[in-house]
Design a protein around this motif. Structure first.
Motif, PDB file in Angstrom:
ATOM      1  N   LEU A 117      56.187 -69.207 -45.015  1.00  0.00           N
ATOM      2  CA  LEU A 117      55.643 -68.437 -46.133  1.00  0.00           C
ATOM      3  C   LEU A 117      54.526 -69.219 -46.833  1.00  0.00           C
ATOM      4  O   LEU A 117      54.571 -70.451 -46.907  1.00  0.00           O
ATOM      5  N   PRO A 118      53.524 -68.516 -47.359  1.00  0.00           N
ATOM      6  CA  PRO A 118      52.467 -69.194 -48.121  1.00  0.00           C
ATOM      7  C   PRO A 118      53.058 -69.952 -49.304  1.00  0.00           C
ATOM      8  O   PRO A 118      53.987 -69.468 -49.960  1.00  0.00           O
ATOM      9  N   LYS A 119      52.545 -71.127 -49.552  1.00  0.00           N
ATOM     10  CA  LYS A 119      53.058 -71.970 -50.630  1.00  0.00           C
ATOM     11  C   LYS A 119      52.088 -71.967 -51.814  1.00  0.00           C
ATOM     12  O   LYS A 119      50.889 -72.164 -51.657  1.00  0.00           O
ATOM     13  N   MET A 120      52.620 -71.746 -52.996  1.00  0.00           N
ATOM     14  CA  MET A 120      51.809 -71.772 -54.203  1.00  0.00           C
ATOM     15  C   MET A 120      51.311 -73.189 -54.475  1.00  0.00           C
ATOM     16  O   MET A 120      52.063 -74.152 -54.298  1.00  0.00           O
ATOM     17  N   PRO A 121      50.055 -73.357 -54.887  1.00  0.00           N
ATOM     18  CA  PRO A 121      49.543 -74.700 -55.167  1.00  0.00           C
ATOM     19  C   PRO A 121      50.353 -75.388 -56.258  1.00  0.00           C
ATOM     20  O   PRO A 121      50.880 -74.725 -57.158  1.00  0.00           O
ATOM     21  N   PRO A 122      50.500 -76.711 -56.188  1.00  0.00           N
ATOM     22  CA  PRO A 122      51.236 -77.441 -57.231  1.00  0.00           C
ATOM     23  C   PRO A 122      50.505 -77.351 -58.569  1.00  0.00           C
ATOM     24  O   PRO A 122      49.288 -77.191 -58.618  1.00  0.00           O
ATOM     25  N   PHE A 123      51.266 -77.444 -59.642  1.00  0.00           N
ATOM     26  CA  PHE A 123      50.696 -77.346 -60.981  1.00  0.00           C
ATOM     27  C   PHE A 123      51.531 -78.187 -61.926  1.00  0.00           C
ATOM     28  O   PHE A 123      52.751 -78.022 -62.005  1.00  0.00           O
ATOM     29  N   ASP A 124      50.898 -79.080 -62.633  1.00  0.00           N
ATOM     30  CA  ASP A 124      51.599 -80.072 -63.448  1.00  0.00           C
ATOM     31  C   ASP A 124      51.923 -79.527 -64.842  1.00  0.00           C
ATOM     32  O   ASP A 124      51.371 -79.969 -65.847  1.00  0.00           O
ATOM     33  N   TYR A 125      52.812 -78.567 -64.880  1.00  0.00           N
ATOM     34  CA  TYR A 125      53.244 -78.033 -66.177  1.00  0.00           C
ATOM     35  C   TYR A 125      54.566 -77.309 -66.006  1.00  0.00           C
ATOM     36  O   TYR A 125      54.750 -76.543 -65.054  1.00  0.00           O
ATOM     37  N   SER A 126      55.501 -77.550 -66.915  1.00  0.00           N
ATOM     38  CA  SER A 126      56.764 -76.819 -66.960  1.00  0.00           C
ATOM     39  C   SER A 126      56.903 -76.219 -68.351  1.00  0.00           C
ATOM     40  O   SER A 126      56.794 -76.930 -69.357  1.00  0.00           O
ATOM     41  N   PRO A 127      57.126 -74.919 -68.449  1.00  0.00           N
ATOM     42  CA  PRO A 127      57.238 -74.290 -69.767  1.00  0.00           C
ATOM     43  C   PRO A 127      58.530 -74.691 -70.463  1.00  0.00           C
ATOM     44  O   PRO A 127      59.520 -75.025 -69.800  1.00  0.00           O
ATOM     45  N   PRO A 128      58.549 -74.656 -71.786  1.00  0.00           N
ATOM     46  CA  PRO A 128      59.801 -74.936 -72.501  1.00  0.00           C
ATOM     47  C   PRO A 128      60.819 -73.833 -72.236  1.00  0.00           C
ATOM     48  O   PRO A 128      60.448 -72.705 -71.879  1.00  0.00           O
TER      49      PRO A 128
END
Length: 476
Positions: free
Chosen positions: A38-49
């Motif tokens: 499956l296509p993988k979403m690009p990494p992103f350095d943020y996690s919401p509260p």
């Protein structure tokens, strides 16, 4: 060419998605071998509260009970979006989605851009409301910066709260300035949700039945379905005929988008606007450019959509991306035309308030600092190339069009007959949502993918979007 990347820089990081990413709507999970493809979403350095508010079901229940029944949503199970960061959105469970549509709705620089947020918060702490009755440098500074982006003598700015207000004011100014009442707009265009703008919105007439005297709808210079293909001057002859046979010869204004947004990302045929502008001005009318969706560098090649057609309007309207999500719109015109309102009383209580204009000024600074217009050109061209290549694989794609990060993909069940694929596009949107991609739709038949992400979109985001679209079209 498939680009299903299993690992590496495009792999989904733990920080990027605190909860498991579930690509399928079914209860059963795919086996590991299938999931790896499956296509993988690009990494992103943020996690919401963590979110502690009401659930999607509770919000939907309140919405159905207390909000207007005219409000609609794209999906069978609408998302409860509670957080956003740049080109990504997060639902109540912390799941991340790539926003490939919200850029046209409101966001230009990216969701919750820190510099825009800081400007708005700082101004809110100082002063929230003070418009033309008093002096405030924030309002004047933004007007100056906005005027500097305009060609010719377009130097006078009126602030509003929305694109609808901006277009209503532009039509009023044109009628007062010319002393004429007749207005010509293009079929399939979209200009707002008030009385005059609804009537100028030919696409919506059959829905709203708002009737006003003096509004005329000209042939749409549609390069895909139109009678004359990409021959703009031939479509323009219809405007000449309207002036000659449909009016008294006195025309107040012609209003058009350079690229029809709601109309399905339809770029007007080359040569159309120069020919029409010439005809309108010969008849004594003004030319209004609706830049609510195509402005602020979105097309990449130019800052304003009309610039790609080699014309200079008499009035330009704008909204949406101008404030990156806050209620803000504007009308820009010449000093000569602007004088007409000195003979009347025009006042907008909240239009141009310090908080919104501080945000608008911050947006312009971010656009320049981060070279987002250039990014729209680079990433948008790459994305369009990938979408065009997808046509060779999937017969359901009838047309790929637009420029920069304002692109449309029209879906058809028969390429020769150009039969709208209305059921298929709804199904694909649901499936793409389940895999983490949010995309819009539009067009007269509702069969066009509208791809209008925030201008911070990356090539990795473009790859993920196309790969997800490719995967789900293959399943069709």
């Amino acid at each position: 060419m498939k680009r299903f990347i299993v690992s590496g820089r495009r792999a989904l990081s733990a920080r990027a998605s605190p909860l498991p990413h579930r690509p399928f709507a079914t209860a059963a999970q795919p086996d590991e071998s299938l999931a790896s493809l499956l296509p993988k979403m690009p990494p992103f350095d943020y996690s919401p509260p963590p979110y502690t508010g009401p659930s999607a079901a509770e919000v939907l229940q309140k919405r159905q009970r207390y909000l207007s029944p005219a409000i609609f949503h794209f999906f069978k199970n609408p998302l409860n979006l509670v957080d956003g960061k740049m080109q990504y959105l997060f639902d109540e469970n912390g799941r991340r989605y790539l926003d490939a549509f919200g850029g046209i709705a409101t966001v230009c620089c990216g969701h919750c851009h820190p510099e825009v947020v800081e400007a708005i918060v700082n101004q809110t702490k100082r002063l929230q409301h003070s418009t033309v009755l008093y002096l405030n440098h924030t309002v004047a500074d933004f007007a100056e910066a906005l005027a500097s982006k305009m060609p010719g003598d377009l130097k006078v700015v009126y602030f509003t709260n929305s694109g609808t207000e901006a277009n209503e004011l532009a039509l009023l100014m044109a009628r007062l300035y010319t002393g004429c009442h007749d207005v010509i707009s293009i079929r399939n265009g979209y200009h707002g949700n008030a009385a005059a703008t609804m009537n100028a919105t030919a696409q919506s007439n059959y829905k709203f039945n708002v009737v006003q005297a003096g509004i005329h709808h000209s042939l749409n210079p549609d390069q895909y379905r139109g009678l004359f293909g990409s021959d703009g001057p031939k479509y323009a002859r219809d405007v000449d005929e309207i002036i000659t046979y449909g009016t008294t010869g006195c025309v107040a204004a012609f209003i058009a988008e350079a690229i029809q947004g709601v109309g399905g990302i339809m770029e007007l045929a080359p040569g159309y606007l120069p020919a029409v502008y010439s005809s309108i001005r010969r008849a004594g009318g003004l030319c209004i450019a609706d830049e609510v969706q195509s402005g602020f560098g979105r097309t990449g090649s130019h800052f304003w959509g009309f610039e790609a057609h080699g014309v200079v309007p008499d009035i330009v309207t704008m909204a949406k991306g101008i404030g990156n999500g806050i209620p803000l719109g504007a009308v820009v015109t010449t000093p000569d035309i602007a004088k007409v309102l000195t003979n009347r009383t025009y006042f907008n209580t909240f239009g141009g308030n310090p908080v919104c204009t501080a945000g608008g000024l911050a947006v312009l600074k971010v656009l320049e600092k981060e070279k987002l217009q250039q990014n729209a050109l680079t990433v948008g061209s790459y994305l369009k190339e990938r979408l065009v290549s997808l046509m060779e694989k999937h017969e359901i794609i009838g047309d790929v069009r637009g420029r920069g990060l304002m692109l449309g993909v029209e879906l058809v069940t028969d390429r020769k007959a150009k039969t709208p694929a209305k059921v298929e596009i709804a199904h694909l949107m649901e499936q793409m949502k389940e895999m983490g991609v949010l995309i819009g739709k539009g067009g007269f038949f509702g069969n066009v993918f509208r791809i209008t992400p925030p201008l911070c979109f990356t090539k990795d985001d473009a790859d993920f979007l196309v790969d997800v679209m490719d995967y789900n079209m293959s399943k069709l």
